[in-house]
Design an enzyme around this catalytic site. Structure first.
Site, PDB file in Angstrom:
ATOM      1  N   ARG A 189       7.942 -12.956   6.349  1.00  0.00           N
ATOM      2  CA  ARG A 189       6.551 -13.095   6.609  1.00  0.00           C
ATOM      3  C   ARG A 189       5.877 -15.168   6.255  1.00  0.00           C
ATOM      4  O   ARG A 189       7.101 -15.209   5.361  1.00  0.00           O
ATOM      5  CB  ARG A 189       5.747 -12.064   5.451  1.00  0.00           C
ATOM      6  CG  ARG A 189       5.656 -10.661   5.749  1.00  0.00           C
ATOM      7  CD  ARG A 189       5.362  -9.699   4.612  1.00  0.00           C
ATOM      8  NE  ARG A 189       5.274  -8.539   5.014  1.00  0.00           N
ATOM      9  CZ  ARG A 189       6.330  -7.213   4.226  1.00  0.00           C
ATOM     10  NH1 ARG A 189       6.321  -7.753   3.486  1.00  0.00           N
ATOM     11  NH2 ARG A 189       6.391  -6.339   4.717  1.00  0.00           N
ATOM     12  N   LYS A 246       1.247  -1.007  -0.096  1.00  0.00           N
ATOM     13  CA  LYS A 246       0.022  -0.379   0.000  1.00  0.00           C
ATOM     14  C   LYS A 246       0.588   1.060  -0.106  1.00  0.00           C
ATOM     15  O   LYS A 246       0.629   2.657  -0.484  1.00  0.00           O
ATOM     16  CB  LYS A 246      -0.784   0.047   0.855  1.00  0.00           C
ATOM     17  CG  LYS A 246      -2.138  -0.966   0.921  1.00  0.00           C
ATOM     18  CD  LYS A 246      -2.932  -0.628   2.271  1.00  0.00           C
ATOM     19  CE  LYS A 246      -2.406  -1.290   3.648  1.00  0.00           C
ATOM     20  NZ  LYS A 246      -1.590  -2.989   3.395  1.00  0.00           N
ATOM     21  N   GLY A 247       2.105   1.119   0.503  1.00  0.00           N
ATOM     22  CA  GLY A 247       3.131   2.078   1.270  1.00  0.00           C
ATOM     23  C   GLY A 247       3.143   2.855  -0.554  1.00  0.00           C
ATOM     24  O   GLY A 247       3.305   4.158  -1.013  1.00  0.00           O
ATOM     25  N   ARG A 249     -12.154   5.105  27.834  1.00  0.00           N
ATOM     26  CA  ARG A 249     -12.514   6.034  28.234  1.00  0.00           C
ATOM     27  C   ARG A 249     -11.868   6.597  29.290  1.00  0.00           C
ATOM     28  O   ARG A 249     -11.963   7.562  30.332  1.00  0.00           O
ATOM     29  CB  ARG A 249     -14.376   6.631  28.119  1.00  0.00           C
ATOM     30  CG  ARG A 249     -14.949   6.161  27.591  1.00  0.00           C
ATOM     31  CD  ARG A 249     -16.405   6.013  27.948  1.00  0.00           C
ATOM     32  NE  ARG A 249     -16.760   5.038  29.083  1.00  0.00           N
ATOM     33  CZ  ARG A 249     -17.515   4.462  29.191  1.00  0.00           C
ATOM     34  NH1 ARG A 249     -18.528   4.803  29.199  1.00  0.00           N
ATOM     35  NH2 ARG A 249     -17.745   3.492  29.260  1.00  0.00           N
ATOM     36  N   THR A 252       7.907  -4.795   7.725  1.00  0.00           N
ATOM     37  CA  THR A 252       8.635  -3.242   7.409  1.00  0.00           C
ATOM     38  C   THR A 252       8.954  -2.761   9.221  1.00  0.00           C
ATOM     39  O   THR A 252       9.708  -2.227   9.837  1.00  0.00           O
ATOM     40  CB  THR A 252       7.770  -2.453   6.969  1.00  0.00           C
ATOM     41  OG1 THR A 252       8.046  -2.654   5.583  1.00  0.00           O
ATOM     42  CG2 THR A 252       8.867  -0.842   7.189  1.00  0.00           C
ATOM     43  N   THR A 253       7.636  -3.161  10.051  1.00  0.00           N
ATOM     44  CA  THR A 253       7.919  -2.829  11.959  1.00  0.00           C
ATOM     45  C   THR A 253       8.675  -4.003  12.415  1.00  0.00           C
ATOM     46  O   THR A 253       9.823  -3.101  12.380  1.00  0.00           O
ATOM     47  CB  THR A 253       6.233  -2.534  11.834  1.00  0.00           C
ATOM     48  OG1 THR A 253       5.543  -1.440  10.759  1.00  0.00           O
ATOM     49  CG2 THR A 253       6.313  -2.271  13.473  1.00  0.00           C
ATOM     50  N   THR A 272      -6.021  -6.657  13.661  1.00  0.00           N
ATOM     51  CA  THR A 272      -5.327  -6.218  14.731  1.00  0.00           C
ATOM     52  C   THR A 272      -6.802  -5.189  15.446  1.00  0.00           C
ATOM     53  O   THR A 272      -7.921  -5.550  15.806  1.00  0.00           O
ATOM     54  CB  THR A 272      -5.164  -4.964  13.608  1.00  0.00           C
ATOM     55  OG1 THR A 272      -4.727  -3.778  14.121  1.00  0.00           O
ATOM     56  CG2 THR A 272      -6.047  -4.301  12.843  1.00  0.00           C
ATOM     57  N   SER A 275       1.410  -3.032 -10.376  1.00  0.00           N
ATOM     58  CA  SER A 275       2.852  -3.197  -9.753  1.00  0.00           C
ATOM     59  C   SER A 275       4.128  -4.448 -10.513  1.00  0.00           C
ATOM     60  O   SER A 275       3.570  -5.913 -10.086  1.00  0.00           O
ATOM     61  CB  SER A 275       3.231  -2.936  -8.511  1.00  0.00           C
ATOM     62  OG  SER A 275       4.245  -2.502  -8.476  1.00  0.00           O
ATOM     63  N   HIS A 327       4.866   1.253   6.110  1.00  0.00           N
ATOM     64  CA  HIS A 327       5.087   1.038   4.562  1.00  0.00           C
ATOM     65  C   HIS A 327       6.010   1.701   3.876  1.00  0.00           C
ATOM     66  O   HIS A 327       6.659   3.025   4.520  1.00  0.00           O
ATOM     67  CB  HIS A 327       3.792   2.625   4.091  1.00  0.00           C
ATOM     68  CG  HIS A 327       2.348   1.884   4.921  1.00  0.00           C
ATOM     69  ND1 HIS A 327       1.193   2.971   4.485  1.00  0.00           N
ATOM     70  CD2 HIS A 327       1.796   0.940   4.722  1.00  0.00           C
ATOM     71  CE1 HIS A 327       0.227   2.460   5.145  1.00  0.00           C
ATOM     72  NE2 HIS A 327       0.072   1.192   5.432  1.00  0.00           N
ATOM     73  N   GLY A 376       7.502  -4.685  -9.012  1.00  0.00           N
ATOM     74  CA  GLY A 376       8.466  -3.904  -8.551  1.00  0.00           C
ATOM     75  C   GLY A 376       8.395  -2.662  -7.738  1.00  0.00           C
ATOM     76  O   GLY A 376       7.266  -2.556  -7.562  1.00  0.00           O
TER      77      GLY A 376
END
Length: 444
Positions: free
Chosen positions: A299, A11-12, A137, A293-294, A233, A407, A36, A409
């Site tokens: 993966r 997505k980045g 809260r 990335t994080t 998430t 995409s 990203h 590459g």
């Protein structure tokens, strides 16, 4: 623009590509658990909180109220971009976004370790506990970082309560409220020039008919309500989450773009029907550089799953697709696509809502010929090998949604733009049954 799989779809890069046509780019959910990666002129930028449109100096970038912000990481990103000559004067932060605190990170890591073999596979960055405090809260918001008396009062009580959990339940040392209060007030002062009423800012941008791109983090199958729960998430990456997370009405959204890899990957725990535990799976990992990335975690890789693809089309109302990393498949003699699941002896083309059922799904594959030719230099559909074109056509037809971007590459220029999803007419691409995979209807 949303992820149509389990995140990490590329997505980045797609956000970066579309940002040249956008006046405003908005990140509407998630936190530093997102990563990203954008490659421009051979230089790699790894972003976690800042929208990928930051690389365009005339594009306003907003971190919306639905996100959770770790100020330390955000300021590090700003400093890194500044060192590379990328200004941040066009970055804006919602005053009502919630803040990830040190106790959120500690609790996230301790709770994940405590789960043992029931672990979810979180990034340990404190995202879940931050959203939990938001729901209870008791959270801290960005605007609170600029209110010394209010922040001191709130954190003195909150940290006392969190210390009980850290000490009594997880045998961790307590945190010092005074140190954290001073630290976060200093963060607030540095962030103050960027803090705005983002919902008002977006409303005014809509009134001026400016192009706004909402950038989702993670992916559809990681959505808290519609993903593979509990391996999800803590926010809503689906298209509907953009309205809540950005503070705009649904009638303001004109088009939804889904991003999917030409195969499937997943990070963390949870069922993955098309996962490959063989040399092909390793080849996909190696050629696709499939490392988070994080977190840097490897993966899990598998064949394209059209069942979850169709589910993503349904949940998000996708208008078109961006298919990424097609070039990763270049060397394969044949390619499989999961077209259905077999569950307890029954075949279904629909994604099951039951976690138990999903864990027992067996993929039903259709096999297509590979092209065994490099595609990284292709810039038009006509440049692609015929089997690669047929593969894309197959994906478009089985998911019943046209492909607008391909995409090939990591770099910006390694892309085939069949149609600009922002400036092009809605539903401009149609897949047909003829020799060409897409035709454009006459413009009226």
């Amino acid at each position: 623009m949303i992820g149509a799989q389990w995140g990490d779809e590329g997505k980045g890069k797609i956000t970066d590509l579309l940002s040249k046509s956008a006046d405003v780019v908005v990140r509407y959910q998630g936190g530093v658990n997102a990563g990203h990666t954008v490659v421009v002129n051979g230089q790699t930028f790894k972003l976690h909180l800042i929208p990928s449109g930051i690389l365009y100096p005339d594009t306003e970038c907003i971190i919306g109220s639905g996100t959770v912000i770790d100020p330390q990481v955000l300021l590090e990103e700003i400093d890194q971009l500044t060192a590379l000559g990328i200004p941040s004067n066009h970055l804006f932060i919602s005053q009502t976004a919630h803040v990830t605190m040190p106790y959120h990170r500690l609790l996230d890591q301790a709770e994940e370790e405590f789960r043992g073999h029931h672990r979810i596979g979180t990034t340990g960055r404190g995202i879940g506990p931050t959203y939990a405090d938001k729901s209870e809260r008791t959270g801290v918001r960005v605007q609170d970082l600029m209110d010394p008396a209010g922040l001191a009062e709130q954190l003195t009580w909150t940290i006392t309560q969190k210390n009980l959990l850290l000490e009594k339940l997880y045998s961790l040392p307590p945190l010092d409220p005074a140190t954290i209060i001073d630290q976060y007030l200093a963060y607030g002062e540095r962030l103050r020039p960027h803090v705005v009423d983002s919902s008002l800012m977006l409303y005014e941008a809509v009134q001026k008919r400016r192009n706004i791109l909402f950038e989702g983090a993670q992916g559809t199958l990681l959505d808290l309500d519609h993903g593979t729960y509990p391996y999800v998430t803590s926010s809503n990456p689906v298209a509907g989450g953009a309205c809540v997370g950005a503070g705009i009405g649904p009638t303001m959204i004109d088009r939804v773009i889904g991003v999917a890899k030409a195969y499937t990957t997943r990070v963390g725990e949870g069922p993955f029907p098309t996962e490959l535990h063989d040399p092909i799976g390793q080849l996909l990992c190696d050629r696709g550089a499939e490392f988070g990335t994080t977190t840097g975690r490897q993966r899990r890789c598998g064949w394209f799953d059209a069942v979850i693809g169709r589910y993503a089309v349904r949940i998000n109302g996708l208008d078109c697709l961006a298919i990424t990393k097609l070039d990763v498949l270049d060397t394969l003699p044949e390619i499989k696509v999961c077209v259905a699941y077999r569950i307890d002896g029954r075949v279904t083309q629909h994604f099951p809502n039951s976690a138990r059922q999903f864990a027992h799904c067996t993929p039903v594959y259709e096999t297509l010929p590979g092209w065994q030719q490099p595609t990284t230099d292709c810039r038009t559909l006509e440049d692609l090998p015929r089997p690669a074109l047929s593969y894309l056509k197959f994906l478009a037809e089985i998911m019943e949604v046209p492909i607008a971007i391909v995409s090939l590459g990591a770099s910006r220029d390694q892309t085939i733009i069949v149609e600009d999803p922002i400036h092009g007419p809605k539903r401009a691409l149609l897949y047909d049954q003829g020799t060409d995979p897409w035709v454009a209807p006459p413009v009226t």
